[in-house]
Design a protein around this motif. Structure first.
Motif, PDB file in Angstrom:
ATOM      1  N   MET A  90      57.887  52.917  94.084  1.00  0.00           N
ATOM      2  CA  MET A  90      58.277  51.974  95.120  1.00  0.00           C
ATOM      3  C   MET A  90      57.061  51.289  95.733  1.00  0.00           C
ATOM      4  SD  MET A  90      61.462  51.799  95.031  1.00  0.00           S
ATOM      5  CE  MET A  90      61.692  50.777  96.478  1.00  0.00           C
ATOM      6  N   HIS A  91      55.967  52.028  95.867  1.00  0.00           N
ATOM      7  CA  HIS A  91      54.716  51.446  96.362  1.00  0.00           C
ATOM      8  C   HIS A  91      54.271  50.313  95.430  1.00  0.00           C
ATOM      9  CE1 HIS A  91      50.247  52.205  97.624  1.00  0.00           C
ATOM     10  NE2 HIS A  91      50.771  51.183  98.259  1.00  0.00           N
ATOM     11  N   LEU A  92      54.281  50.577  94.145  1.00  0.00           N
ATOM     12  CA  LEU A  92      53.891  49.572  93.154  1.00  0.00           C
ATOM     13  C   LEU A  92      54.854  48.385  93.174  1.00  0.00           C
ATOM     14  CD1 LEU A  92      52.186  48.760  90.586  1.00  0.00           C
ATOM     15  CD2 LEU A  92      53.955  49.944  89.248  1.00  0.00           C
ATOM     16  N   ALA A  93      56.157  48.663  93.140  1.00  0.00           N
ATOM     17  CA  ALA A  93      57.145  47.589  93.059  1.00  0.00           C
ATOM     18  C   ALA A  93      57.081  46.689  94.288  1.00  0.00           C
ATOM     19  CB  ALA A  93      58.551  48.176  92.913  1.00  0.00           C
ATOM     20  N   GLY A  94      56.942  47.275  95.472  1.00  0.00           N
ATOM     21  CA  GLY A  94      56.872  46.476  96.689  1.00  0.00           C
ATOM     22  C   GLY A  94      55.656  45.562  96.703  1.00  0.00           C
ATOM     23  N   ASN A  95      54.495  46.115  96.344  1.00  0.00           N
ATOM     24  CA  ASN A  95      53.278  45.307  96.336  1.00  0.00           C
ATOM     25  C   ASN A  95      53.355  44.180  95.312  1.00  0.00           C
ATOM     26  OD1 ASN A  95      51.900  46.525  98.402  1.00  0.00           O
ATOM     27  ND2 ASN A  95      50.658  47.833  97.102  1.00  0.00           N
ATOM     28  N   MET A  96      53.851  44.474  94.129  1.00  0.00           N
ATOM     29  CA  MET A  96      53.908  43.452  93.095  1.00  0.00           C
ATOM     30  C   MET A  96      54.925  42.370  93.441  1.00  0.00           C
ATOM     31  SD  MET A  96      51.509  44.283  91.116  1.00  0.00           S
ATOM     32  CE  MET A  96      50.728  44.935  92.617  1.00  0.00           C
ATOM     33  N   LEU A  97      55.996  42.735  94.146  1.00  0.00           N
ATOM     34  CA  LEU A  97      56.964  41.731  94.591  1.00  0.00           C
ATOM     35  C   LEU A  97      56.303  40.765  95.568  1.00  0.00           C
ATOM     36  CD1 LEU A  97      59.823  40.564  94.844  1.00  0.00           C
ATOM     37  CD2 LEU A  97      60.260  42.277  96.625  1.00  0.00           C
ATOM     38  N   PHE A  98      55.562  41.282  96.542  1.00  0.00           N
ATOM     39  CA  PHE A  98      54.895  40.415  97.508  1.00  0.00           C
ATOM     40  C   PHE A  98      53.873  39.509  96.814  1.00  0.00           C
ATOM     41  CE2 PHE A  98      56.995  42.829 100.621  1.00  0.00           C
ATOM     42  CZ  PHE A  98      56.752  42.316 101.882  1.00  0.00           C
ATOM     43  N   LEU A  99      53.125  40.059  95.862  1.00  0.00           N
ATOM     44  CA  LEU A  99      52.149  39.252  95.134  1.00  0.00           C
ATOM     45  C   LEU A  99      52.842  38.172  94.320  1.00  0.00           C
ATOM     46  CD1 LEU A  99      49.272  38.662  94.229  1.00  0.00           C
ATOM     47  CD2 LEU A  99      49.474  40.501  92.536  1.00  0.00           C
ATOM     48  N   TYR A 100      53.957  38.501  93.706  1.00  0.00           N
ATOM     49  CA  TYR A 100      54.715  37.539  92.905  1.00  0.00           C
ATOM     50  C   TYR A 100      55.238  36.399  93.777  1.00  0.00           C
ATOM     51  CZ  TYR A 100      58.720  35.675  90.306  1.00  0.00           C
ATOM     52  OH  TYR A 100      59.626  34.839  89.706  1.00  0.00           O
ATOM     53  N   VAL A 101      55.746  36.715  94.971  1.00  0.00           N
ATOM     54  CA  VAL A 101      56.335  35.697  95.837  1.00  0.00           C
ATOM     55  C   VAL A 101      55.277  34.751  96.391  1.00  0.00           C
ATOM     56  CG1 VAL A 101      57.547  35.318  98.025  1.00  0.00           C
ATOM     57  CG2 VAL A 101      58.351  37.093  96.456  1.00  0.00           C
ATOM     58  N   PHE A 102      54.143  35.311  96.860  1.00  0.00           N
ATOM     59  CA  PHE A 102      53.177  34.495  97.601  1.00  0.00           C
ATOM     60  C   PHE A 102      51.949  34.082  96.789  1.00  0.00           C
ATOM     61  CE2 PHE A 102      55.336  37.084 100.911  1.00  0.00           C
ATOM     62  CZ  PHE A 102      55.916  36.044 101.623  1.00  0.00           C
ATOM     63  N   GLY A 103      51.715  34.715  95.650  1.00  0.00           N
ATOM     64  CA  GLY A 103      50.474  34.450  94.934  1.00  0.00           C
ATOM     65  C   GLY A 103      50.421  33.140  94.183  1.00  0.00           C
ATOM     66  N   ASP A 104      51.544  32.697  93.625  1.00  0.00           N
ATOM     67  CA  ASP A 104      51.488  31.550  92.710  1.00  0.00           C
ATOM     68  C   ASP A 104      51.084  30.251  93.405  1.00  0.00           C
ATOM     69  OD1 ASP A 104      53.877  31.472  94.108  1.00  0.00           O
ATOM     70  OD2 ASP A 104      55.044  30.660  92.440  1.00  0.00           O
ATOM     71  N   ASN A 105      51.639  29.989  94.600  1.00  0.00           N
ATOM     72  CA  ASN A 105      51.300  28.743  95.291  1.00  0.00           C
ATOM     73  C   ASN A 105      49.854  28.731  95.770  1.00  0.00           C
ATOM     74  OD1 ASN A 105      54.598  28.890  96.508  1.00  0.00           O
ATOM     75  ND2 ASN A 105      53.841  27.255  95.200  1.00  0.00           N
ATOM     76  N   LEU A 106      49.363  29.877  96.186  1.00  0.00           N
ATOM     77  CA  LEU A 106      47.973  29.945  96.633  1.00  0.00           C
ATOM     78  C   LEU A 106      47.030  29.748  95.454  1.00  0.00           C
ATOM     79  CD1 LEU A 106      47.027  30.330  99.513  1.00  0.00           C
ATOM     80  CD2 LEU A 106      46.529  32.711  98.996  1.00  0.00           C
ATOM     81  N   GLU A 107      47.358  30.352  94.316  1.00  0.00           N
ATOM     82  CA  GLU A 107      46.550  30.158  93.114  1.00  0.00           C
ATOM     83  C   GLU A 107      46.587  28.696  92.667  1.00  0.00           C
ATOM     84  OE1 GLU A 107      46.331  31.651  88.442  1.00  0.00           O
ATOM     85  OE2 GLU A 107      47.574  32.757  89.883  1.00  0.00           O
TER      86      GLU A 107
END
Length: 253
Positions: A75-92
């Protein structure tokens, strides 16, 4: 309450965001299935996670980086990767691939630094990408405060997907990190709230030069505070609670 997607897919393929997700998942699988016992896992985290007491003694400096790629469970992994997936692409998309990678690592280092400063005598290992991802969230807030984010809201058996502006979701999240960090004793393990807060502030600060180069408030005026791409429209199905007719059998028959 947590985000499941935003309404502004990036304009180009977010290679670094996908790479970071892939590396985190592969590293997790490598040690999670290889280590034979809970004791071995605890020792692994002590060796490769960030232990403030070790840093204070001048040891384990490499763990400022290695701890960013370790997670304590599924759950720790899944939660972190979900947040990165949602917010990372536009910033990149806005920064470019190389700058985004550097931004991510620097945010993670700043997050770990604040956690160390808050609890320098702690012997509890800190693991997780959440400090670096908090930096991504801080940068996202500065550049795209009015972007729509779909948040999955739970309350007992009731759940609903609600689109809200990013500044509300991210502002509430940051406030909770500060509150919980202030209320949690330093010798209690669990969530590294100060790492989250430190990463978030670092992300804001690191994004500030980019925001100013884009025109500062003028950038918000041009983009209306959202990523400069056509907004995606999703069909959100309303949730329902099973109803029981008066005098009839329950849903279990």
């Amino acid at each position: 309450m947590f985000p499941i997607r935003d309404h502004n897919p990036s304009g180009r393929v977010p290679h670094v965001t996908r790479l970071l997700i892939g590396v985190n998942v592969l590293v997790f699988l490598a040690y999670w299935f290889a280590l034979p016992s809970e004791m071995a896992l605890a020792r692994f985290f002590f060796d490769w996670g960030l232990v403030p007491a070790r840093i204070a003694a001048g040891e384990g400096m490499a763990t400022f980086v290695t701890s960013m790629f370790l997670h304590g469970g599924w759950m720790h992994l899944a939660g972190n990767m979900l947040f990165l997936y949602v917010f990372g692409d536009n910033l990149e998309d806005e920064m470019g691939h190389g700058r985004f990678l550097g931004f991510y690592v620097l945010s993670g280092l700043a997050a770990a630094g604040l956690q160390f400063a808050a609890e320098p005598a702690s012997t509890i290992p800190m693991v997780g990408a959440s400090g670096a991802i908090a930096g991504v969230m801080g940068g996202y807030l500065l550049l795209f405060p009015r972007a729509k984010v779909d948040v999955l809201f739970f309350f007992v058996i009731f759940f609903r997907v609600i689109p809200i502006p990013a500044w509300i979701m991210l502002g509430v999240w940051f406030g909770l990190q500060l509150f919980n960090g202030a209320m949690t004793p330093a010798d209690v393990g669990g969530v590294a709230y100060w790492a989250h807060a430190g990463g978030f502030v670092a992300g804001l600060a690191l994004c500030l030069p980019l925001w100013l180069r884009r025109g500062g408030p003028g950038f918000w005026a041009r983009t209306q505070g959202a990523p400069p791409h056509p907004e995606a429209v999703y069909r959100v199905a309303r949730s329902s609670i099973p109803r029981v007719r008066r005098g009839g059998p329950g849903p279990w028959g």
